[in-house]
Design a protein around this motif. Structure first.
Motif, PDB file in Angstrom:
ATOM      1  N   LEU A 126     -15.392 -19.130 -23.891  1.00 40.06           N
ATOM      2  CA  LEU A 126     -14.882 -18.920 -23.736  1.00 40.06           C
ATOM      3  C   LEU A 126     -14.768 -18.867 -21.985  1.00 40.06           C
ATOM      4  O   LEU A 126     -13.751 -18.696 -21.593  1.00 40.06           O
ATOM      5  N   PRO A 127     -15.845 -18.525 -20.794  1.00 39.31           N
ATOM      6  CA  PRO A 127     -16.183 -18.581 -19.753  1.00 39.31           C
ATOM      7  C   PRO A 127     -15.316 -20.276 -19.201  1.00 39.31           C
ATOM      8  O   PRO A 127     -15.049 -19.618 -17.941  1.00 39.31           O
ATOM      9  N   TYR A 128     -15.347 -20.595 -19.531  1.00 40.60           N
ATOM     10  CA  TYR A 128     -14.514 -22.110 -19.334  1.00 40.60           C
ATOM     11  C   TYR A 128     -13.746 -21.733 -19.159  1.00 40.60           C
ATOM     12  O   TYR A 128     -12.373 -22.319 -18.548  1.00 40.60           O
ATOM     13  N   PHE A 129     -12.909 -21.763 -20.477  1.00 34.30           N
ATOM     14  CA  PHE A 129     -11.471 -21.186 -20.010  1.00 34.30           C
ATOM     15  C   PHE A 129     -10.882 -20.159 -18.740  1.00 34.30           C
ATOM     16  O   PHE A 129     -10.169 -20.549 -18.813  1.00 34.30           O
ATOM     17  N   ASP A 134      -5.879 -18.498 -13.873  1.00 32.77           N
ATOM     18  CA  ASP A 134      -5.214 -17.637 -13.139  1.00 32.77           C
ATOM     19  C   ASP A 134      -3.822 -17.288 -14.158  1.00 32.77           C
ATOM     20  O   ASP A 134      -2.798 -17.235 -14.444  1.00 32.77           O
ATOM     21  N   HIS A 135      -3.800 -16.067 -14.978  1.00 37.48           N
ATOM     22  CA  HIS A 135      -3.227 -15.343 -15.825  1.00 37.48           C
ATOM     23  C   HIS A 135      -2.528 -14.241 -15.030  1.00 37.48           C
ATOM     24  O   HIS A 135      -2.864 -13.572 -14.508  1.00 37.48           O
ATOM     25  N   GLU A 136      -1.269 -14.326 -15.120  1.00 36.67           N
ATOM     26  CA  GLU A 136       0.097 -13.302 -14.423  1.00 36.67           C
ATOM     27  C   GLU A 136      -0.188 -12.012 -14.812  1.00 36.67           C
ATOM     28  O   GLU A 136       0.461 -11.581 -13.936  1.00 36.67           O
ATOM     29  N   ALA A 145      -8.302 -14.650 -13.853  1.00 35.62           N
ATOM     30  CA  ALA A 145      -7.771 -14.072 -12.439  1.00 35.62           C
ATOM     31  C   ALA A 145      -8.152 -15.438 -11.409  1.00 35.62           C
ATOM     32  O   ALA A 145      -9.312 -15.028 -11.282  1.00 35.62           O
ATOM     33  N   GLY A 146      -6.923 -15.867 -10.686  1.00 36.14           N
ATOM     34  CA  GLY A 146      -8.093 -16.878  -9.386  1.00 36.14           C
ATOM     35  C   GLY A 146      -8.236 -17.459  -9.955  1.00 36.14           C
ATOM     36  O   GLY A 146      -8.518 -18.305  -8.620  1.00 36.14           O
ATOM     37  N   VAL A 151      -1.503 -19.080 -16.030  1.00 39.56           N
ATOM     38  CA  VAL A 151      -0.564 -19.363 -16.924  1.00 39.56           C
ATOM     39  C   VAL A 151       0.527 -18.238 -16.712  1.00 39.56           C
ATOM     40  O   VAL A 151       0.377 -16.794 -16.214  1.00 39.56           O
ATOM     41  N   GLU A 152       2.136 -17.978 -17.463  1.00 39.08           N
ATOM     42  CA  GLU A 152       2.665 -17.028 -17.384  1.00 39.08           C
ATOM     43  C   GLU A 152       3.289 -17.413 -18.504  1.00 39.08           C
ATOM     44  O   GLU A 152       3.298 -18.098 -19.758  1.00 39.08           O
TER      45      GLU A 152
END
Length: 544
Positions: A126-129, A134-136, A145-146, A151-152
């Motif tokens: 999960l930490p690598y995902f 950069d989730h909207e 994020a960042g 991903v939108e």
């Protein structure tokens, strides 16, 4: 064409600038001490259809962007041959795919760990995902994020799709706002790898920010012909392309990221694989690894197609010049509308049997209908509801036909060779029919055209599946991770019995995940980059 050219000496050579290779190139070259070479058989991602999301219709089977593989005639598909696209361009398949961001189910990764692959449980990965993302909607316990990969949510909608979503809930499926939290069961809408209505390939996300680093060399239109070994260590690669023929040298590692078709093929023509197969094609054995090219898994897909009334679908919009012009204007002005859509918008995960622990079916729905992939849309309103068997038991293989790297390998899917897959497919068609008969769909006066109402009983559906089943192009597993006799790499993705050689791409998945595979491939590269750098630092500490 000149021969025996020296294409340089590097710490790391990465073969394949696709979903994994671009990530590795970014991460490994972030330290200026590491000299990195990224090799891509295709060209640069300048084709405008790559960046316009709907452009997959034009990059699919296009020789400038696609390897244009074909499968072997498949008994489970009544002997049919399928087109099998794989990206041949910077960004690889992430430049021509459907842009869907799906991680699968937490149990997928926990199963990998239970098979003896340390560090690959859901909590481990999960930490690598999150690191890439950069989730909207910003950062939370499940999303990052960042990161480089935007991903939108979707930027288009149709009332027929909203009605299908509501109908699924009426038939007992739970609404799900996010498929990427570990449990993906339920019905909802896809998230996509886009930014502002444009495709976010790994070339755009990861390679473009790194391409001007002086320690990163990117060679395009150069095919990796053969790995070079010294004793049992990979030390370089032979190349052919527009710059000539020659070789590049790796001091630390050669990393294969050529995908579930390309990586096993390169290994085999380099002498790594089943010794019987290698003998048949006249290649001297470097390492006898029987699992190379075997364990191919993919998601079989069944399309049900409906003619509808009292609504508009993409069929009419895409067949008229006015409709096309309006779609173009909407995209130019707002970066919204049909030109931004992936191949499917509504998504659901369900179980073909109530006693299963996790879903084994994925439902996808899109506002377009046609007879076969590549055909024009129907002249009347229609939509497609497909179902994929996301936990198939059937296994195929990728095998070199000859020792010539220019000859495409044989791809044998062996779909429905396990009867459980056929049973799941029948259950999937029945589930779609159940949803489409729910009250929310009544006003659209649905008429099923594929497979058609004449295929009514379970036996009828089973008999018809071979005629209309296909794939959604998610090959994995051909260089599987593990420690059993058929494993190709260990849980640090090092090829068994060899030094200086790893495989980092979708081919290392021991079992296919519960959903689309691109996000997982990016995660694999993120995790691999940490392992590669850790091993380098460990060796430097020992040397010191």
């Amino acid at each position: 064409m000149a021969g025996n050219l020296d294409f340089g000496s590097y710490d790391y050579i990465i073969i394949g600038a696709g979903s994994a290779g671009c990530v590795l190139a970014n991460r490994l070259s972030a330290d200026p001490k590491n000299k990195v070479c990224l090799i891509e058989a295709g060209g640069k991602d300048r084709n405008p259809w790559i960046h316009l999301p709907i452009g997959y219709f034009y990059t699919f089977d296009n020789p400038s962007t696609d390897w244009r593989f074909r499968t072997e005639p498949d008994p489970g598909l009544n002997g049919r041959v399928l087109k099998y696209p794989r990206g041949k361009v910077l960004g690889g398949s992430s430049s021509i795919n459907g842009m869907v961001y799906i991680r699968g189910h937490a149990r997928d990764y926990d199963t990998w760990a239970q098979m003896g692959n340390r560090g690959w449980s859901w909590d481990d990965v999960l930490p690598y995902f999150r690191r890439s993302e950069d989730h909207e909607k910003g950062e939370n316990e499940n999303h990052g994020a960042g990161g480089e990969l935007r991903v939108e949510g979707l930027r288009a909608n149709w009332e027929i799709l909203d009605a299908f979503h509501d109908a699924a809930i009426e038939r007992g499926m739970q609404p799900r706002a996010d498929f990427n939290e570990g449990n993906n069961e339920g019905i909802g809408y896809f998230q996509v790898t886009q930014k502002g209505g444009r495709r976010m390939s790994t070339a755009r996300a990861f390679l473009r920010p790194a391409k001007n680093r002086p320690n990163l060399t990117v060679l395009t239109k150069m095919r990796a012909d053969k790995l070079i070994f010294r004793n049992n260590r990979a030390v370089g690669v032979e190349l052919t392309g527009h710059k000539g023929t020659g070789s590049a040298t790796a001091h630390r590692e050669v990393i294969l990221s050529a995908g579930a078709v390309g990586s096993p093929h390169i290994l085999q023509i380099s002498g790594v694989g089943d010794k019987t197969v290698l003998s048949d094609i006249g290649v001297p054995v470097v390492a006898d690894l029987t699992g190379v090219g075997r364990n191919l898994q993919d998601h079989p897909a069944l399309r049900t197609v409906y003619r509808v009334s009292n609504t508009r679908t993409l069929n009419e919009q895409s067949r008229s010049l006015f409709g096309k012009a309006m779609m173009g204007l909407e995209w130019l002005a707002l970066r919204r509308g049909p030109l931004t859509i992936p191949p499917a918008l509504v998504c659901g995960f369900a179980r073909s049997k109530p006693n299963l622990e996790i879903p084994d079916l994925q439902i996808v729905c899109y506002p377009l209908s046609f007879d076969a992939t590549g055909d024009p849309p129907h002249p009347y309103p229609g939509f497609t509801a497909g179902v994929c068997m996301v936990k198939p038991k059937s296994r195929g293989e990728v095998m070199a036909r000859t020792s010539n790297p220019a000859d495409a390998p044989a791809i044998r899917l062996n779909f429905f060779s396990d009867p459980d897959d056929l049973e799941a497919g029948v259950a999937g068609v029945e589930l779609i029919r159940k949803i489409c008969s729910a009250p929310s769909m009544d006003r659209f006066k649905l008429e099923e055209t594929i497979p058609g109402a004449r295929f009514e009983s379970r036996d009828d559906i089973a008999a018809s599946i071979g005629n209309f089943a296909a794939t959604i192009f998610h090959p994995v597993g051909t260089c599987k991770m593990g420690h059993d006799p058929n494993a190709v790499v260990d849980d640090r993705l090092r090829v068994h019995g060899l030094q200086g050689l790893r495989v980092v791409d979708a081919s290392i998945m021991p079992t296919i995940i519960n959903g689309n595979t691109n996000a997982t491939t990016i995660m694999i590269a993120e995790k691999a980059s940490d392992m590669i750098l850790e091993d380098m630092n460990s060796m430097e500490s020992i040397s010191a």
